[in-house]
Write a protein that holds these residues in place. Structure first.
Motif, short mmCIF file in Angstrom:
data_model
loop_
_atom_site.label_atom_id
_atom_site.label_comp_id
_atom_site.label_asym_id
_atom_site.label_seq_id
_atom_site.Cartn_x
_atom_site.Cartn_y
_atom_site.Cartn_z
N VAL A 1 0.81 -1.14 0.05
CA VAL A 1 0.23 0.09 0.04
C VAL A 1 0.96 1.42 -0.03
CG1 VAL A 1 -1.29 1.39 1.48
CG2 VAL A 1 -2.20 -0.80 1.02
N ALA A 2 0.54 2.23 -0.71
CA ALA A 2 1.33 3.32 -0.77
C ALA A 2 1.38 4.10 0.54
CB ALA A 2 0.79 4.22 -1.85
N VAL A 3 2.58 4.26 1.31
CA VAL A 3 2.35 4.95 2.42
C VAL A 3 3.68 5.77 2.09
CG1 VAL A 3 2.67 5.07 4.76
CG2 VAL A 3 1.50 2.94 3.70
N PRO A 4 3.29 7.17 1.52
CA PRO A 4 4.53 8.18 1.53
C PRO A 4 4.80 8.61 2.84
CG PRO A 4 2.41 8.82 0.06
CD PRO A 4 1.95 7.72 1.28
N ARG A 5 6.11 8.66 3.04
CA ARG A 5 6.61 8.75 4.43
C ARG A 5 6.86 10.27 4.69
NH1 ARG A 5 11.77 8.77 5.48
NH2 ARG A 5 12.37 8.31 7.75
N GLY A 6 6.80 10.59 5.75
CA GLY A 6 6.90 12.07 5.94
C GLY A 6 6.21 12.90 5.56
N SER B 1 17.54 34.24 -5.13
CA SER B 1 18.03 33.05 -5.96
C SER B 1 17.11 32.20 -6.13
CB SER B 1 19.29 32.18 -5.11
OG SER B 1 20.24 33.16 -4.62
N GLY B 2 17.30 31.33 -7.11
CA GLY B 2 15.99 30.47 -7.30
C GLY B 2 16.44 28.96 -6.91
N ALA B 3 15.76 28.37 -6.14
CA ALA B 3 16.16 27.01 -5.56
C ALA B 3 14.94 25.89 -5.96
CB ALA B 3 16.45 26.72 -4.47
N ALA B 4 14.91 24.68 -6.33
CA ALA B 4 14.28 23.52 -6.31
C ALA B 4 14.38 22.43 -5.72
CB ALA B 4 14.05 23.23 -7.95
N ARG B 5 13.69 21.87 -5.23
CA ARG B 5 13.88 20.37 -4.58
C ARG B 5 13.35 19.46 -5.38
NH1 ARG B 5 14.07 23.45 0.32
NH2 ARG B 5 11.57 23.81 0.19
N ALA B 6 13.72 18.23 -5.36
CA ALA B 6 13.06 16.96 -5.90
C ALA B 6 11.79 16.55 -5.24
CB ALA B 6 14.11 15.81 -5.63
N ASN B 7 11.01 15.67 -5.84
CA ASN B 7 9.59 15.35 -5.58
C ASN B 7 9.77 14.65 -4.14
OD1 ASN B 7 10.82 13.21 -6.66
ND2 ASN B 7 8.78 12.57 -7.70
N HIS B 8 10.73 13.94 -3.94
CA HIS B 8 10.41 13.11 -2.69
C HIS B 8 11.90 13.37 -1.77
CE1 HIS B 8 7.20 10.91 -3.84
NE2 HIS B 8 7.58 10.65 -4.78
N ALA B 9 11.63 13.21 -0.24
CA ALA B 9 12.79 13.19 0.41
C ALA B 9 13.51 11.95 0.31
CB ALA B 9 12.26 13.33 1.94
N ILE B 10 14.81 12.01 0.53
CA ILE B 10 15.56 10.82 0.42
C ILE B 10 15.62 9.90 1.73
CG2 ILE B 10 17.99 9.93 -0.02
CD1 ILE B 10 18.73 12.99 -0.74
N VAL C 1 24.82 15.81 8.30
CA VAL C 1 23.73 15.93 7.24
C VAL C 1 22.32 14.90 7.43
CG1 VAL C 1 23.33 16.15 4.78
CG2 VAL C 1 25.43 16.95 5.90
N GLY C 2 21.40 15.32 7.52
CA GLY C 2 20.14 14.52 7.50
C GLY C 2 19.98 13.72 8.77
N LYS C 3 20.39 14.40 9.79
CA LYS C 3 20.69 13.55 11.12
C LYS C 3 19.22 14.02 11.81
CE LYS C 3 24.20 11.66 13.87
NZ LYS C 3 25.36 12.00 14.38
N THR C 4 18.69 15.17 11.74
CA THR C 4 17.75 15.68 12.36
C THR C 4 16.53 15.83 11.37
OG1 THR C 4 18.43 17.69 12.38
CG2 THR C 4 18.94 16.61 14.25
N THR C 5 16.68 16.03 10.16
CA THR C 5 15.65 16.52 9.14
C THR C 5 15.47 15.47 8.00
OG1 THR C 5 17.08 18.04 8.04
CG2 THR C 5 15.62 18.84 9.98
N GLU C 6 14.55 15.59 7.28
CA GLU C 6 14.42 15.01 6.07
C GLU C 6 15.19 15.83 5.08
OE1 GLU C 6 10.14 14.58 5.54
OE2 GLU C 6 10.61 12.55 5.21
N ILE C 7 16.04 15.19 4.10
CA ILE C 7 16.73 16.21 3.20
C ILE C 7 16.30 15.63 1.85
CG2 ILE C 7 18.45 16.61 4.40
CD1 ILE C 7 20.02 14.45 3.06
N TYR C 8 16.13 16.73 0.63
CA TYR C 8 15.78 16.51 -0.52
C TYR C 8 17.18 17.12 -1.42
CZ TYR C 8 11.14 16.50 0.82
OH TYR C 8 9.68 15.92 1.46
N PRO C 9 17.25 16.46 -2.50
CA PRO C 9 18.31 16.85 -3.46
C PRO C 9 17.89 18.19 -3.83
CG PRO C 9 17.44 14.93 -4.45
CD PRO C 9 16.70 14.97 -3.13
N CYS C 10 18.55 19.23 -4.00
CA CYS C 10 18.49 20.56 -4.01
C CYS C 10 19.07 21.44 -4.99
CB CYS C 10 18.13 21.31 -2.52
SG CYS C 10 17.64 23.11 -2.86
#
Lengths: 843, 230
Positions: free
Chosen positions: A75-80, A291-300, A400-409
Motif C-alpha cells: 500500500v502506498a504510504v508516502p513517508r514524512g 536566488s532560485g532553488a528547487a527540490r526533488a519530488n521526494h525526500a531521500i 547531514v540529514g541527522k535531524t531532518t529529512e533532506i531533498y536533492p536541491c
C-alpha cells in the motif's frame, strides 16, 4: 455454517443415477462431487464442475505470507511530508502544459525576480535549449535520446518512470525503496527491468517451496492463520482495523526522488516535461537574497544507506554561482542551498562548500557548462560527497540529514542557466556502485567487530550498567593488546544455541554427536589446569575414551563450571517420542501420530480449544481421500489390463465400473472392518478423544487387506479386479464417512480459521488426484502440507512442555533482521549496510 | 547523538517485523552447518549433513586437519602444530609473520611451563630475539613472556604476566591459527552464527538508544535459558 446450503446448491451435479444413489447414501454437500468424478473421468480432467465455491483460490497464498507480502501487496504510504511530494508525481502527468513560472501552482510566491516572459515559449524551451547546449559541450555523454521521455513507458507517457537505480541494491532495505507510486509498483513486477521484482524472484528461487516456508506466528500455519492471511491480502486496499501500526510496518514504501518537484521550486525555475531539467526562466537575480532553488519530488530515505544523483550543467552564465546539494523541506527556496540552515551546497563559481551558513570553505574545483557534478549523501556517517565528471572529490559536511529529512536541491541565479539531473534513470558518470560497496564493506566490518555481549542477549546473568562498562573498558584494553576474546566463554552459549536448535527440529543423531563432541572439549578444558606436567596428553585420551564409552551422553563425566551440557534434554525418551510423532505425520500415518500424542502429550490435543486435534483429523481425512483415490486408480489400471488383452476396452468402461463400485456400495454398507468407532456413524456425536482411542484401521493397509479377500469370481484377472474394486469401495467409503464425522463434529465450531480450513480440506474431495491437480488443492494434499503439519505439531508439543515454540536460533535471526529494518526506518543509515540474509544466508 | 525524541514501537508492529524477516529451516540449517564446520565439529557435521539431507559444504577431512592443529596447540605441542600448519599450506605462516611470532611465543611459554629454563633461554635468544627487533610490538610481547622467568611462580606475579600460562592463552593462539587457516581457504574466519550475534548486539544497543521498545522487542525478554534448564 450458513453458506453451506447455497454452496451445495451451486454445485453442478452431473445428471446421472450414480450421483443420485450416492446422494442418498451420503447426504453431504461435499461428498457427491468426488465419487462421480472419480468414476467418470478417467484421466485427470479439469475441475470445472467441482469447484466447491471456494471464493478465492489464490495460487501463491502461502508464499506471500512469509516474505512477499511486504513488497508485493503493498500500500502506498508516502513517508514524512504529507501531501505535497506524494502528489507531485501525478499532477504534471495530467497537466503537462503547466511548466512555466507564470502558470505555476504556487503563484502566491512572487519574488522580485519573477519574470515577465511569454508562456508560449516555455513548453518548447527545454529541448531547444538543451540541444543548443549539446553542441557546446562535447564532453557531455548524456545521450539525446534521454531528453525525451521514452514513449514506451507504462502508464502515462509523460511520467518519466524508471526502475530503482542499481546501486541501491546494496541496501538491506532495498525492497522498501521505490521509484514509483504504489499502483505502478505492482505493475512493476511484470517488467523485467524492475529491480524489485527481480530481487524478489531470486529469493523465491532460493527459498524452499511455499508450503515449507517458515511462518513465525503459529496462527499463521494454523487454521486461524488461514483467515489471517486472507486479511493480509486484503490489506492491499483499506487499512485493517489494526490501523496505522500494520500499515506502517509491513507495507512500508519509501519513495525515492525521481524528478524535480513541480511545486517545490521558485517560480523563476521551470521544470522540463520529464522532470529532469531545471531552467532559470526568470530575470537574473541580484544580491545574495535573490536566488532560485528547487527540490526533488521526494525526500531521500536514509534506508538507502547512500543516495546519489548527478547534475549536468547544461548552461551556466559566467558569474552564476550554481549550487548543488541538499536541503530540508522547510528551507527557503529563494536562497542557494548551503546558505541557509539545514541546507548544504557546493558552488560552481568558487568551488566552495557551504554547510548551512555563509561561511563556507574551499572544497573542490569550480565547475562550468558541460561538467557533470555528482552529489551523494552517506547516511551511515551523515556526510556528503561530490564527484566531478566521474572523479571523487572527497567527503564534506557533518550531521547531514541527522535531524531532518533532506531533498536533492539545486539553486541558480542567472537567466537561461539550466541543468539536467540524473536521479538514476540513466547510467552515472561516477562508479557509484563500487563506492557504495566499499562503504558497505567498511560499515559491515565495523559492525562485525562489535563485541558479543551475552548479557545483552539475555544469556547469563544480567549485568548491571557498571559491570558492563567495566567490561567494555577491559575489552577495549584487550583489543589494544591484540588479544582475542576468550574463546571458551563465548562458545558455551553458542553450543547451547546450536544444541537447542538440533533438539527442536528433532535431529537426534546430530544432537547426540554434538553433545558428545562438546563433552569432549569441555573435558579437555577442565582437565587442563594452567600449569600442568606433560602427562596430560594421556589423561585427555582417557577422558575421551570414557566419554565415548558412556552409553548416554547425558552422563557427562566432567561437570564443568564454565559449561555444563544440560542433561535435561532426555534425548532418548522425549526427543525420540517427538520424532516418532512427527515422522508418522510426515509419512501420513495420522493414527499412529494421534495415538502417540495421546499417550505422551495428551495436553497437546487440547491446546487452543482442540485446534491441533482438529488439524490432525482434517489431515486424516485428506489421507483417507488420497488412499481412496489411489485405490480407484488401481481399479482402473486393472481394468485397462483386462480390456487390453481379451477384448477391446469400451470407452465407457470406467464409468460403468464406477457405477459398479457405487452401486454395490450400499450393500457393503458401513461395512466391514475395522471401523467400530463412531467414525462410521455420523449421527453419533463423538467425544473429542474419540478418534484417538479408537484403533482406526491404517489407511494404507485397508486396500491391501481387501485385495487378499478371496472372490468367488472365475478368472484370476477378474478375481483381482473384483478385489481391487472392493478395496476401492471400502476406502472410499471410509473416507466419506470419516468426512461426515468430521463435519458433524465441528459443525458448531464457528472459528473462522476452523471453517476455512474445513472448507479447504473438503475441497480435496473434488479431485481424483489432488496432488496432480496442482494449485491450492495440491498444497493442501501434498507432502509439503504433511511436513508443515508435522512442524506445527512439533511446535505444539514443545510449547506444551513450556519450551519455546521456535528455536532460539530462529528468534535471534528474526530479531536481528527486525532490528536492522527498524533502525533503517528510524534513520540509521548503517542499517542499510547490514543485510542479514545476504551476509548470513546467501553469502 | 542529538537528543531526538525516542520513537515508540508497538508490540504488534514489532511482531510483524519479526514475522516479515525471511528465514526458512533450510537457511537456519545452513547457518548451523557453517558453525559446525568452522568450529570444527567434524562428526557432528557429518551426522547433520546426513540427517538434514544437506550437501557437505566442505571436505569434512579439512575440518579434521584443522582440529588436529588446534588440539596440538591446546595440549601445548607447538612444534607439532607448526609442522601440521606447514603441511597444510606453507604460505599461511610465510605470509603472516605476526601469527608465526604468536606461535613461537607460545612455544616459549610451553618451555617455561615445563621448567625447561635452559631451553627457554636458548630458544628466546635464537628464535625470538631477532624477531623482536623487527617490530616493537613483538618486542613488548617477548618482554612480557620473559617476565615469566623472573617471577617464576611467585605470588607476586602480575596477572598480565601470569595469564600467559593460562589455558585461555593456548585457546587464543589456537583460535588465531584456526582463523588464519580458514582465511587461507577463503572461508569465513568465524562462524556466521557469531556474526549474527554481533549484528544483534550492535542493533539492540542502537535501538535501545533510539526507540522505546515494548518488552517483547528486546531479546532479554525471552529467557532462553529455559530452553535447556527445566
Amino acid at each position: 455454517m450458513s453458506a453451506r446450503q447455497s454452496r451445495s446448491a451451486s454445485i453442478p451435479i452431473p445428471p446421472s443415477s450414480v450421483t443420485r444413489s450416492l446422494e442418498s447414501v451420503i447426504p453431504m454437500s461435499f461428498s457427491p462431487s468426488p465419487a462421480p468424478r472419480m468414476a467418470r473421468v478417467p484421466s485427470g480432467g479439469t475441475s470445472v464442475s467441482f469447484n466447491l465455491g471456494r471464493s478465492v483460490p489464490p495460487p501463491m497464498r502461502s508464499a506471500s505470507t512469509s516474505y512477499a507480502s511486504a513488497t508485493m501487496t503493498a500500500v502506498a504510504v508516502p513517508r514524512g511530508r504529507t501531501s505535497g511530494p506524494a502528489q507531485a508525481n501525478s499532477p504534471p502527468a495530467f497537466e503537462p502544459r503547466i511548466i512555466g513560472g507564470a502558470t505555476s501552482p504556487t503563484p502566491s510566491r512572487d519574488p522580485a525576480c519573477n519574470p515577465p516572459y511569454s508562456p508560449s515559449t516555455s513548453p518548447a524551451r527545454p529541448r531547444r535549449l538543451s540541444s543548443g547546449i549539446r553542441t557546446q559541450s562535447a564532453v557531455s555523454t548524456s545521450p539525446v535520446a534521454h531528453r525525451v521521455p521514452p514513449p514506451s513507458n507504462v502508464g502515462h507517457p509523460l511520467i518519466h518512470s524508471f526502475p530503482r537505480p542499481a546501486y541501491l541494491d546494496n541496501s538491506s532495505l532495498r525492497d522498501m525503496l521505490h521509484t514509483e507510486p504504489a499502483p505502478s509498483v505492482i505493475a512493476n513486477s511484470s517488467r523485467p527491468s524492475s529491480y524489485a521484482a527481480s530481487s524478489h524472484d531470486v529469493r523465491a528461487g532460493t527459498s524452499p517451496p511455499p508450503a515449507t516456508s517458515y511462518s513465525y506466528f503459529r496462527r499463521e500455519v494454523t487454521p486461524a492463520g488461514d483467515s489471517d492471511d486472507e486479511s493480509i491480502v486484503a490489506t492491499a486496499s483499506p487499512p485493517p482495523a489494526v490501523g496505522a501500526v500494520t500499515v506502517l510496518s509491513t507495507n512500508t514504501i519509501l519513495m525515492l526522488p525521481t524528478r524535480w518537484s513541480e511545486q517545490d521550486r521558485t517560480p523563476a525555475l521551470s521544470v522540463s516535461l520529464d522532470g529532469r531539467d531545471l531552467i532559470f526562466t526568470g530575470p537574473s537575480c541580484m544580491g545574495d537574497r535573490e536566488s532560485g532553488a528547487a527540490r526533488a519530488n521526494h525526500a531521500i530515505p536514509p534506508a538507502c544507506g547512500i543516495y546519489y544523483y548527478e547534475v549536468e550543467i547544461l548552461h551556466k552564465c559566467p558569474k552564476g554561482p550554481i549550487s548543488i546539494g541538499f536541503s530540508a523541506p522547510d528551507v527557503r527556496l529563494s536562497r542557494l542551498p548551503g546558505w541557509e540552515k539545514n541546507s548544504w551546497g557546493y558552488h560552481a563559481d568558487d568551488g566552495w562548500a557551504f554547510p548551512g551558513h555563509k561561511d563556507g570553505s574551499p572544497y573542490g574545483p569550480t565547475f562550468d557548462t558541460g561538467d557533470v557534478i555528482g552529489c551523494g549523501i552517506d547516511f551511515s556517517v551523515n556526510r556528503v560527497f561530490y564527484t566531478k565528471n566521474g572523479g571523487f572529490l572527497g567527503t564534506v559536511f557533518e550531521n547531514v540529514g541527522k535531524t531532518t529529512e533532506i531533498y536533492p536541491c539545486i539553486g541558480m541565479r542567472q537567466t537561461n542557466e539550466s541543468i539536467r539531473a540524473n536521479f538514476g534513470d540513466s547510467p552515472f558518470r561516477f562508479a557509484i556502485e563500487e563506492h557504495v560497496r566499499a562503504q558497505r564493506d567498511a560499515v559491515w566490518g565495523n559492525i562485525m567487530s562489535t563485541r558479543v555481549d551475552w548479557s545483552l542477549l539475555g544469556l547469563g546473568p544480567r549485568k548491571t550498567e557498571e559491570e558492563r562498562k567495566a567490561e567494555d573498558v577491559k575489552a577495549a584494553a584487550e583489543k589494544e593488546k591484540g588479544v582475542v576474546e576468550d574463546e571458551e566463554e563465548s562458545r558455551a552459549p553458542l553450543r547451547k544455541l546450536v544444541l537447542a536448535y538440533l533438539a527442536h527440529h528433532g535431529y537426534a543423531r546430530t544432537a547426540r554427536a554434538f553433545q558428545r563432541q562438546c563433552a569432549e572439549r569441555t573435558a579437555a578444558m577442565a582437565n587442563k589446569a594452567p600449569v600442568q606436567p606433560k602427562t596430560e596428553l594421556h589423561d585427555d585420551e582417557d577422558v575421551k575414551m570414557a566419554v565415548d564409552d558412556a552409553p548416554a551422553v547425558a552422563s557427562n563425566p566432567v561437570p564443568s563450571a564454565a559449561y555444563d551440557l544440560d542433561p535435561d534434554f532426555r534425548f532418548d525418551s522425549e526427543l525420540n517420542t517427538r520424532l516418532s510423532i512427527t515422522n508418522a505425520i510426515v509419512r501420513g500415518e495420522i493414527d499412529t501420530a494421534l495415538s502417540l500424542i495421546s499417550e505422551h502429550h495428551v495436553t497437546v490435543l487440547e491446546r487452543e480449544q482442540g485446534l491441533v486435534l482438529f488439524r490432525l483429523r482434517c489431515r486424516k481425512f485428506v489421507e483417507l481421500v488420497l488412499a481412496a483415490g489411489e485405490a480407484l486408480r488401481r481399479v482402473k489400471e486393472a481394468e485397462r489390463t483386462v480390456a487390453g488383452t481379451p477384448e477391446p476396452a469400451p470407452p465407457a468402461s470406467p464409468a460403468v465400473d464406477g457405477e459398479d463400485v457405487m452401486g454395490t456400495m450400499d450393500g457393503l454398507g458401513a461395512m466391514d472392518v475395522d471401523d467400530p468407532s463412531p467414525e462410521a456413524h455420523p449421527e453419533s456425536s463423538m467425544s473429542v478423544s474419540g478418534p484417538i482411542a479408537a484403533p482406526t484401521p491404517s489407511v494404507l493397509s485397508a486396500p491391501t487387506a481387501m485385495s487378499s479377500v478371496p472372490s468367488p469370481v472365475a478368472t484370476p484377472v477378474q478375481d483381482m479386479h473384483a478385489a481391487l474394486a472392493a478395496a476401492a469401495r471400502t476406502s472410499l467409503h471410509t473416507a466419506l464417512s470419516y468426512g461426515q464425522t468430521l463435519e458433524a463434529d465441528y459443525k458448531s465450531d464457528t472459528r473462522p480459521g476452523v471453517r476455512a480450513h474445513l472448507r479447504r480440506t473438503f475441497g480435496v474431495v473434488a479431485y481424483d488426484d489432488p496432488i496432480a491437480a496442482g494449485g491450492e488443492v495440491a498444497e493442501i494434499a501434498g507432502q509439503a502440507a504433511r511436513n508443515a503439519l508435522a512442524a506445527e505439531v512439533n511446535q505444539a508439543i514443545l510449547e506444551s512442555q513450556g519450551r519455546p515454540a521456535h528455536p532460539a536460533l530462529e528468534t535471534l535471526f528474526r530479531q536481528a533482521g527486525a532490528c536492522v529494518t527498524q533502525l533503517g526506518l528510524l534513520g540509521v543509515g548503517s542499517a542499510a549496510f547490514a543485510d542479514v540474509r545476504r551476509e548470513f544466508i546467501e553469502g | 547523538m542529538p537528543s531526538q525524541q525516542k520513537a515508540k514501537i508497538y508490540q504488534q508492529e514489532w511482531e510483524r517485523r519479526l514475522h516479515d524477516v525471511q528465514v526458512s529451516k533450510d537457511d537456519l540449517n545452513r547457518l548451523v552447518m557453517d558453525f559446525l564446520v568452522i568450529e570444527g565439529y567434524k562428526s557432528t557435521a557429518e551426522e547433520f549433513s546426513k540427517e538434514a539431507g544437506m550437501d557437505a559444504p566442505v571436505d569434512f577431512d579439512s575440518i579434521e586437519n584443522r582440529m588436529n592443529i588446534r588440539e596440538a596447540l591446546q595440549r601445548g605441542d607447538v612444534g607439532d602444530a607448526i609442522t601440521r600448519v606447514n603441511d597444510l599450506n606453507p604460505e599461511i605462516l610465510d605470509t603472516n609473520p605476526s601469527l608465526y611470532f604468536r606461535l613461537q611465543q607460545q612455544k616459549l611459554i610451553e618451555f617455561i611451563r615445563q621448567g625447561q629454563i635452559a631451553e627457554a633461554l636458548q630458544f628466546a635468544q635464537e628464535e625470538l630475539a631477532p624477531r623482536g627487533e623487527e617490530s616493537p610490538e613483538f618486542l613488548a610481547e617477548l618482554e612480557r613472556t620473559m617476565a615469566l622467568l623472573a617471577f617464576e611462580s611467585s605470588p607476586m606475579m602480575p596477572s598480565s604476566v601470569s595469564e600467559l600460562l593460562s589455558t585461555a592463552q593456548r585457546m587464543k593462539t589456537a583460535a588465531e591459527v584456526n582463523a588464519a587457516i580458514l582465511e587461507s581457504f577463503s572461508q569465513g574466519k568465524e562462524a556466521k552464527l557469531v556474526g549474527l550475534l554481533r549484528l544483534l548486539c550492535w542493533g539492540e544497543a542502537l535501538l535501545e538508544e533510539r526507540a522505546d521498545l515494548p518488552k517483547v522487542c528486546s531479546v532479554q525478554s525471552w529467557n532462553w535459558l529455559e530452553l535447556t534448564d527445566e
